[in-house]
Every structure is written in structure tokens, then in C-alpha cells.
Design a protein around this motif. Structure first.
Motif, mmCIF file in Angstrom:
data_model
loop_
_atom_site.group_PDB
_atom_site.id
_atom_site.type_symbol
_atom_site.label_atom_id
_atom_site.label_comp_id
_atom_site.label_asym_id
_atom_site.label_seq_id
_atom_site.Cartn_x
_atom_site.Cartn_y
_atom_site.Cartn_z
ATOM 1 N N ALA A 45 3.709 -17.480 5.011
ATOM 2 C CA ALA A 45 3.244 -16.117 5.287
ATOM 3 C C ALA A 45 2.094 -15.676 4.389
ATOM 4 N N LEU A 46 1.956 -16.278 3.204
ATOM 5 C CA LEU A 46 0.966 -15.807 2.232
ATOM 6 C C LEU A 46 -0.262 -16.706 2.102
ATOM 7 N N ALA A 47 -0.308 -17.774 2.866
ATOM 8 C CA ALA A 47 -1.414 -18.733 2.719
ATOM 9 C C ALA A 47 -2.772 -18.064 2.884
ATOM 10 N N GLN A 48 -2.860 -17.098 3.807
ATOM 11 C CA GLN A 48 -4.144 -16.431 4.046
ATOM 12 C C GLN A 48 -4.569 -15.557 2.870
ATOM 13 N N GLN A 49 -3.609 -15.188 2.009
ATOM 14 C CA GLN A 49 -3.916 -14.348 0.857
ATOM 15 C C GLN A 49 -3.980 -15.148 -0.443
ATOM 16 N N LEU A 103 -7.334 -5.437 -4.808
ATOM 17 C CA LEU A 103 -6.036 -5.352 -4.129
ATOM 18 C C LEU A 103 -5.899 -4.058 -3.328
ATOM 19 N N SER A 104 -6.385 -2.957 -3.868
ATOM 20 C CA SER A 104 -6.271 -1.689 -3.134
ATOM 21 C C SER A 104 -7.099 -1.714 -1.864
ATOM 22 N N HIS A 105 -8.294 -2.332 -1.937
ATOM 23 C CA HIS A 105 -9.143 -2.422 -0.746
ATOM 24 C C HIS A 105 -8.556 -3.374 0.291
ATOM 25 N N GLN A 108 -3.039 -4.236 -0.565
ATOM 26 C CA GLN A 108 -1.933 -4.952 -1.222
ATOM 27 C C GLN A 108 -1.413 -4.122 -2.409
ATOM 28 N N ILE A 109 -0.910 -2.950 -2.108
ATOM 29 C CA ILE A 109 -0.469 -2.028 -3.156
ATOM 30 C C ILE A 109 0.764 -2.557 -3.883
ATOM 31 N N ASP A 110 1.668 -3.214 -3.151
ATOM 32 C CA ASP A 110 2.874 -3.747 -3.785
ATOM 33 C C ASP A 110 2.528 -4.762 -4.865
#
Length: 287
Positions: A45-49, A103-105, A108-110
Motif C-alpha cells: 500500500a505504501l510503495a508509491q509513497q 508532508l502537509s502538501h 500526509q498529516i498522520d
């Protein structure tokens, strides 16, 4: 799988003329960055990030490391030294601020909260280490262990985000790589006799040295020639090579059989720089 290019992306935030001209920056956290990217890139699920998450974590780490380079002595009279000190403070703040911005842009606030908690824990560990140093309560082994914990803590923040199959191996592999990294940096430090009060050699001699040798170490402006002779007497560099060799062998054992196979091969490739250093002529003589 995307190719690893975090240092190249980070360069646009790090390579400012003013900073490069008037001060120096800490090393890029290459091993930890590559490890984090490798594990995130295998996440369904996170590979793109993986690129964004690794980039911001590396920038935060550099920001903290830059602040660590600021002299605690506020009595700086030379203009060049004063400018360098000021730029380290500002550069560290800037690198850390990029973490919030990126991260905010990306929404990805968490992750902002997760890494912020990691930063707090790093600072807590640093304060504990500072107090132990101040009170001369460290052994050489404890010094290495504490340094590894400080350097890995921010990256360990991702433990809960990784896939379940990686829960067990991520902290272990990260700490082994970082221990090798710390030992390698200590070897380089021991060969130059610089910043001896912040080194493994200092704590080793303080633990095993004579009363006269310990007294010499406690002087801020100790004679460098005498220090070098003490380092040679206690085989500081040689012992560090042996520690690095043992750590690398343990790392190799841990990497055997890691699944998926392509991850195991990637991690082994990352560790090859330790092998090449250990197989060099100086290492062969020391070991």
C-alpha cells in the motif's frame, strides 16, 4: 520497483551556495535512507509513497544532525566561526521545516505526527546520553549502543507502518546496519585523532587506562601526540576494525534467507560497502 534516488532529490534542499561556502553539513544518512526505502518499496500500500517518506525522514535526520554540530560554546569571536555557527542553526531549522511542508502538501498529516513523536524520542535519548557523558558514566560498549539507538530512533518510527512480515526483521536489520555505520565512523575518527572526547577510544581508555592516562583524557586541550600514543597502546583502531568485522558477519547471517528474495539481495548490496572497507589494505593489517 523505482530506483533509489533520494540523495539526488535531497540535493536541491541541501546544496545552497551560502551554506556550502560558510559551513559544513553532516553526512547524508545513506544506509538508513536506503534501508527505509527498500522496505517501504516492498509495501503493497505504501510503495508509491516510499520516495516521499524516505526523503522527508532523511531531511529531518540531517536537520537534527546539523543542530548537533553547533558548538555549545557561545563565546565565538571569529567572524567566520560565528557565521558558520549561525548557518548551522538556520540550516537545521530549514531542513526540518521541509519535512512539514512536503508532508502537509501531500496530505500526509498522520506521518507528521508520527515523525514528530520520533523527534521527541531522539531528543530524549540525546539528553540521556549527554548526561551520561557529563558524569563520565559510559563504557565503550554502552557508548556504541547509545549512539545506535539515537541514530535509528527516527527510522524506527516506521515500524508500525511496515507490513506484518517485516515487523521482526526491520528493527534488527536497521540496528545492525547502523552499528556497522557507527563503527566505521569511529574507525575514521580514530585514524585522525579528531574530537577524541566524542569517540569510542575515549571511553575505552577511560575504562581500561591508567590513572595518569585517564587524567590526561579529562583535559579539554590534551596533547595530541600523547593521545595518539595512548590510542596506539590500546590498539583503538585495531579493536574497532575487529568490532566492525564481527558486526558485518552477524549482519550477513541475518540477511540470509530474507524474503522476498529480491529484498534480501538489495540489502546485501547495500552492505557491500562495509565488505570493501574491511577488505582494504589497512583493515587487513589491523585485523
Amino acid at each position: 520497483m523505482n530506483s533509489y534516488r533520494i540523495p539526488e532529490i535531497a540535493a536541491k534542499y541541501l546544496e545552497y551556495d551560502m551554506i556550502q561556502k560558510h559551513t559544513d553539513l553532516p553526512r547524508f544518512p545513506e544506509f538508513r535512507s536506503r534501508l527505509l526505502y527498500a522496505f517501504l518499496d516492498k509495501h503493497s500500500a505504501l510503495a508509491q509513497q516510499s520516495e516521499l517518506f524516505t526523503l522527508v525522514t532523511s531531511l529531518v535526520q540531517i536537520g537534527m544532525d546539523t543542530h548537533d554540530m553547533v558548538s555549545v560554546n557561545n563565546d565565538v569571536k571569529e567572524q567566520a566561526e560565528s557565521r558558520s555557527r549561525q548557518l548551522k542553526v538556520l540550516a537545521g531549522d530549514y531542513f526540518s521545516s521541509r519535512f512539514y511542508y512536503l508532508l502537509s502538501h501531500a496530505g500526509q498529516i498522520d506521518l507528521v505526527g508520527m515523525l514528530s513523536r520520533g523527534i521527541c524520542e531522539v531528543n530524549r535519548l540525546k539528553m540521556n546520553l549527554y548526561l551520561m557523558k557529563k558524569q563520565l558514566k559510559l563504557t565503550a560498549d554502552e557508548y556504541i549502543r547509545q549512539m545506535v539507538e539515537v541514530k535509528t530512533q527516527l527510522f524506527l518510527s516506521f515500524s508500525s507502518l511496515l507490513e506484518e512480515r517485516f515487523y521482526g526483521i526491520w528493527p534488527e536489520i536497521l540496528r545492525l546496519f547502523t552499528r556497522c555505520e557507527v563503527l566505521l565512523q569511529e574507525i575514521i575518527r580514530s585514524e585522525t585523532s579528531q574530537h577524541y572526547r566524542e569517540s569510542w577510544g575515549f571511553w575505552h581508555v577511560l575504562q581500561w587506562g591508567t590513572k595518569e592516562e585517564k587524567k590526561l583524557l579529562e583535559h579539554e586541550e590534551a596533547d595530541q601526540a600523547k593521545l595518539r600514543s595512548i590510542w596506539l597502546k590500546y590498539r583503538v583502531t585495531s579493536q574497532l576494525y575487529q568490532l566492525l568485522d564481527a558486526c558485518f558477519k552477524e549482519l550477513q547471517e541475518k540477511l540470509q534467507g530474507i524474503q522476498p528474495e529480491n529484498l534480501g539481495k538489495e540489502l546485501s548490496s547495500i552492505g557491500e560497502s562495509f565488505r570493501s572497507y574491511l577488505s582494504g589494505p589497512r583493515a587487513t593489517q589491523e585485523i
